[in-house]
Write an enzyme that holds these catalytic residues in place. Structure first.
Site, PDB file in Angstrom:
ATOM      1  CG  LEU A 224      -2.051  -1.035   1.179  1.00  0.00           C
ATOM      2  CD1 LEU A 224      -2.721  -1.177   2.543  1.00  0.00           C
ATOM      3  CD2 LEU A 224      -3.091  -0.660   0.123  1.00  0.00           C
ATOM      4  CB  CYS A 273       0.680   0.853   9.945  1.00  0.00           C
ATOM      5  SG  CYS A 273      -0.234   0.122  11.288  1.00  0.00           S
ATOM      6  CE  LYS A 276       4.454  -0.628  13.895  1.00  0.00           C
ATOM      7  NZ  LYS A 276       3.398  -0.717  14.903  1.00  0.00           N
ATOM      8  CG  PHE A 335      -1.972   9.530   9.977  1.00  0.00           C
ATOM      9  CD1 PHE A 335      -2.658   9.253  11.148  1.00  0.00           C
ATOM     10  CD2 PHE A 335      -2.028   8.604   8.943  1.00  0.00           C
ATOM     11  CE1 PHE A 335      -3.399   8.086  11.283  1.00  0.00           C
ATOM     12  CE2 PHE A 335      -2.752   7.420   9.070  1.00  0.00           C
ATOM     13  CZ  PHE A 335      -3.448   7.173  10.243  1.00  0.00           C
TER      14      PHE A 335
HETATM   15  C1  UDX Z   1      -2.849   1.474   7.165  1.00  0.00           C
HETATM   16  C2  UDX Z   1      -3.442   0.329   6.327  1.00  0.00           C
HETATM   17  O1  UDX Z   1      -4.276   0.876   5.305  1.00  0.00           O
HETATM   18  C3  UDX Z   1      -4.228  -0.618   7.220  1.00  0.00           C
HETATM   19  O2  UDX Z   1      -4.707  -1.711   6.476  1.00  0.00           O
HETATM   20  C4  UDX Z   1      -3.315  -1.110   8.338  1.00  0.00           C
HETATM   21  O3  UDX Z   1      -4.040  -1.928   9.232  1.00  0.00           O
HETATM   22  C5  UDX Z   1      -2.707   0.064   9.097  1.00  0.00           C
HETATM   23  O4  UDX Z   1      -2.045   0.935   8.190  1.00  0.00           O
HETATM   24  P1  UDX Z   1      -3.777   3.727   8.228  1.00  0.00           P
HETATM   25  O5  UDX Z   1      -2.329   4.049   8.457  1.00  0.00           O
HETATM   26  O6  UDX Z   1      -4.723   3.849   9.368  1.00  0.00           O
HETATM   27  O7  UDX Z   1      -3.922   2.225   7.696  1.00  0.00           O
HETATM   28  O8  UDX Z   1      -4.349   4.664   7.066  1.00  0.00           O
HETATM   29  P2  UDX Z   1      -4.256   4.653   5.455  1.00  0.00           P
HETATM   30  O9  UDX Z   1      -5.602   4.967   4.943  1.00  0.00           O
HETATM   31  O10 UDX Z   1      -3.616   3.438   4.938  1.00  0.00           O
HETATM   32  O11 UDX Z   1      -3.328   5.906   5.149  1.00  0.00           O
HETATM   33  C6  UDX Z   1      -1.949   5.951   5.465  1.00  0.00           C
HETATM   34  C7  UDX Z   1      -1.327   7.228   4.952  1.00  0.00           C
HETATM   35  O12 UDX Z   1      -1.255   7.230   3.536  1.00  0.00           O
HETATM   36  C8  UDX Z   1      -2.084   8.508   5.322  1.00  0.00           C
HETATM   37  O13 UDX Z   1      -1.176   9.512   5.694  1.00  0.00           O
HETATM   38  C9  UDX Z   1      -2.823   8.854   4.052  1.00  0.00           C
HETATM   39  O14 UDX Z   1      -3.122  10.219   3.965  1.00  0.00           O
HETATM   40  C10 UDX Z   1      -1.797   8.439   3.006  1.00  0.00           C
HETATM   41  N1  UDX Z   1      -2.394   8.157   1.693  1.00  0.00           N
HETATM   42  C11 UDX Z   1      -3.311   7.159   1.543  1.00  0.00           C
HETATM   43  C12 UDX Z   1      -1.986   8.901   0.576  1.00  0.00           C
HETATM   44  O15 UDX Z   1      -1.148   9.795   0.704  1.00  0.00           O
HETATM   45  N2  UDX Z   1      -2.530   8.609  -0.648  1.00  0.00           N
HETATM   46  C13 UDX Z   1      -3.444   7.614  -0.829  1.00  0.00           C
HETATM   47  O16 UDX Z   1      -3.865   7.404  -1.973  1.00  0.00           O
HETATM   48  C14 UDX Z   1      -3.853   6.865   0.302  1.00  0.00           C
END
Ligand code: UDX
Ligand code: ADP
Length: 459
Positions: A224, A273, A276, A335
């Site tokens: 991701l 997440c 880390k 975030f």
């Molecule tokens: C993530 C995983 O998605 C989740 O499955 C796992 O259990 C924990 O880590 P989280 O960190 O809560 O979840 O949020 P997420 O929606 O994944 O976003 C993470 C970061 O990426 C954020 O700062 C968000 O703004 C950024 N992001 C996300 C982008 O910059 N662009 C995107 O297209 C998607």
């Protein structure tokens, strides 16, 4: 084993929402969430559910419905462990800040303390579920501690990684793409599968060995995060050409092999997440001498750091190469939207960089307190708490935040930002008034027609 009582150690962003949903969907199981942090437990028990320590859409309603019936929050850790047949370990596993693996490996001291605590207190057989994100083979370490220090009771260890994303945690829990359970004992696996089975279809409950389960979690997050770094890398190229990153994202996302999700170019990913878990993956790969693998994944982090730095450098150079003494308004500190979590938020690093250039920073975030903003900056140890307090002020409203500011930096994609009276904001700012949209949420044409100098990521 028939489960009638669950104990979850760690009342945080993972433990709180997960247990609330398990309690709601299993009214016959008593779920107790314990934590060493008394203030946090008191907040979970606050009569006014708007004061819960974690903001997550839909969470307060479920807590209100289940709390005191079959969901309990407590600091009586030993009692809850002793009473439960199943114990979730949901404590934090930050990146180590000392010793071997500093800045890379996960600090497992909290997990180990939990395992020792369970070993000491348990008088009956227990299923121990690792819920925190952990490096591969942690289950083995937990098992070894439990078996060697326990009172002869039988422990089954399961890995059940959490895939919820903050801001959508309740929806993700209620309707998960999949639930992953790794373990050795079929009986233990089925006990946990039954709990999820009260609302998750069986074909979405995957059973694997422990190590596949542990590694799947790190891999999912690495993939991701890699998508975000990939689109962010392209965003920089777009800024040097006539391409528009939103158009590129749409065009590639329509290829069903790529898919449209997680392609929003941004100021850089944050959260507890991604960084880390990738650091963990890199550390593990290096520890097996797999340097090509480690270098490959490390690039995802390096590009993310570059993206944050590039944003602040661009802001400084646009403001005539100096932000010294200038007020910079930051909209958003979390975030991502719909959470009050600020761990690894890009805002912290951008603010730190601007403060090095002697900027004055004004912050507004709908859910983040001034205390949290200061604590995040103090944690970096770049300057004293007094200096941070003087240079960074938090406000309760966006109009005050941006009054007399030279520039606005949009750090979080909160929906409410799109609904502001931007003309009013413009009228009260220094001219020329700049917007640096780190989330690409505002309309360029509209902002320019008001008079703003508007720039976004990748356009
Ligand atoms: C993530 C995983 O998605 C989740 O499955 C796992 O259990 C924990 O880590 P989280 O960190 O809560 O979840 O949020 P997420 O929606 O994944 O976003 C993470 C970061 O990426 C954020 O700062 C968000 O703004 C950024 N992001 C996300 C982008 O910059 N662009 C995107 O297209 C998607
Ligand atoms: P996550 O996002 O993984 O849920 P949090 O930091 O939000 O992480 O929550 C972890 C919680 O675990 C914290 O509230 C912390 O006080 C708690 N915790 C850490 N170690 C222990 C322990 N040994 N016993 C009980 N609770 C613990």
């Amino acid at each position: 084993m028939k489960i009638t009582k669950i104990c979850c150690i760690g009342a945080g962003y993972v433990g709180g929402p997960t247990m609330a949903v398990i309690a709601k969907k299993n009214p016959n199981i008593e779920v107790t969430i314990v934590d060493i942090n008394e203030e946090r437990i008191a907040a979970w028990n606050d009569k006014d559910v708007s004061k819960l320590p974690i903001y997550e859409p839909g969470l307060a309603e479920i807590v209100e419905e289940t709390r005191g019936k079959n969901l309990f929050f407590s600091t009586a850790i030993d009692e809850a462990i002793a009473a439960a047949e199943m114990i979730f370990i949901s404590v934090n596993t930050p990146t180590k800040t000392y010793g071997k693996g500093k800045g890379m490996a996960a600090d497992l001291k909290y997990v180990e303390l939990c395992a020792r605590n369970i070993a000491e207190v348990a008088k009956t057989d227990k299923i121990v579920v690792e819920k925190s994100t952990l490096p591969v083979r942690t289950a083995q370490a937990i098992k070894s501690i439990l078996h060697n220090t326990g009172n002869g009771v039988n422990f089954s260890i399961l890995s059940n990684p959490e895939f919820l994303a903050e801001g959508t945690a309740i929806q993700d829990l209620l309707n998960p793409d999949r639930v992953l359970i790794g373990g050795e004992s079929e009986d233990a696996i089925e006990s946990l599968a039954n709990i999820y089975g009260s609302w998750v279809p069986q074909d979405r409950i995957l059973r694997t060995n422990v190590w596949s389960s542990e590694l799947s979690k790190l891999t999912a997050n690495a993939f991701l995060a890699q998508r975000i770094s990939s689109i962010n890398a392209i965003s920089e190229l777009c800024e040097h050409t006539e391409a528009n990153v939103n158009e590129v994202a749409k065009a590639i996302g329509m290829d069903s092999r790529i898919g449209p999700k997680f392609l929003n170019a941004s100021i850089g990913f944050g959260g507890s997440c991604f960084q880390k878990d990738i650091l963990n993956l890199v550390y593990i790969a290096r520890s097996y001498g797999l340097n090509a693998v480690a270098d490959y994944w490390e690039q995802v982090i390096l590009l993310n750091d570059h993206q944050k730095r590039r944003f602040s450098d661009n802001l400084i150079s646009t403001l005539y190469n100096t932000v010294s003494g200038k007020k910079i308004a930051m909209l958003g500190w979390a975030f991502k939207k719909d959470t009050n979590d600020t761990r690894e938020s890009a805002a912290i690093y951008v603010a730190d960089h601007l403060l090095n250039e002697q900027a004055n920073i004004a912050v507004y975030d709908p859910k983040v307190t001034s205390k949290k903003v200061q604590a995040d900056l103090n944690y970096l140890n770049t300057r004293t708490a007094e200096e941070n307090n003087t240079l960074v002020k938090s406000y309760n409203d966006p109009y005050e935040t941006s009054k007399d500011a030279h520039a606005i930096a949009i750090m979080t994609e909160w929906d409410e930002f799109k609904t502001y009276d931007w003309q009013k904001i413009y009228d009260n700012m220094k001219k020329p008034a700049f917007i640096f949209d780190g989330r690409n949420i505002l309309d360029k044409t509209e902002m320019e027609s008001i008079g703003f100098e508007y720039s976004s990521i990748g356009k």
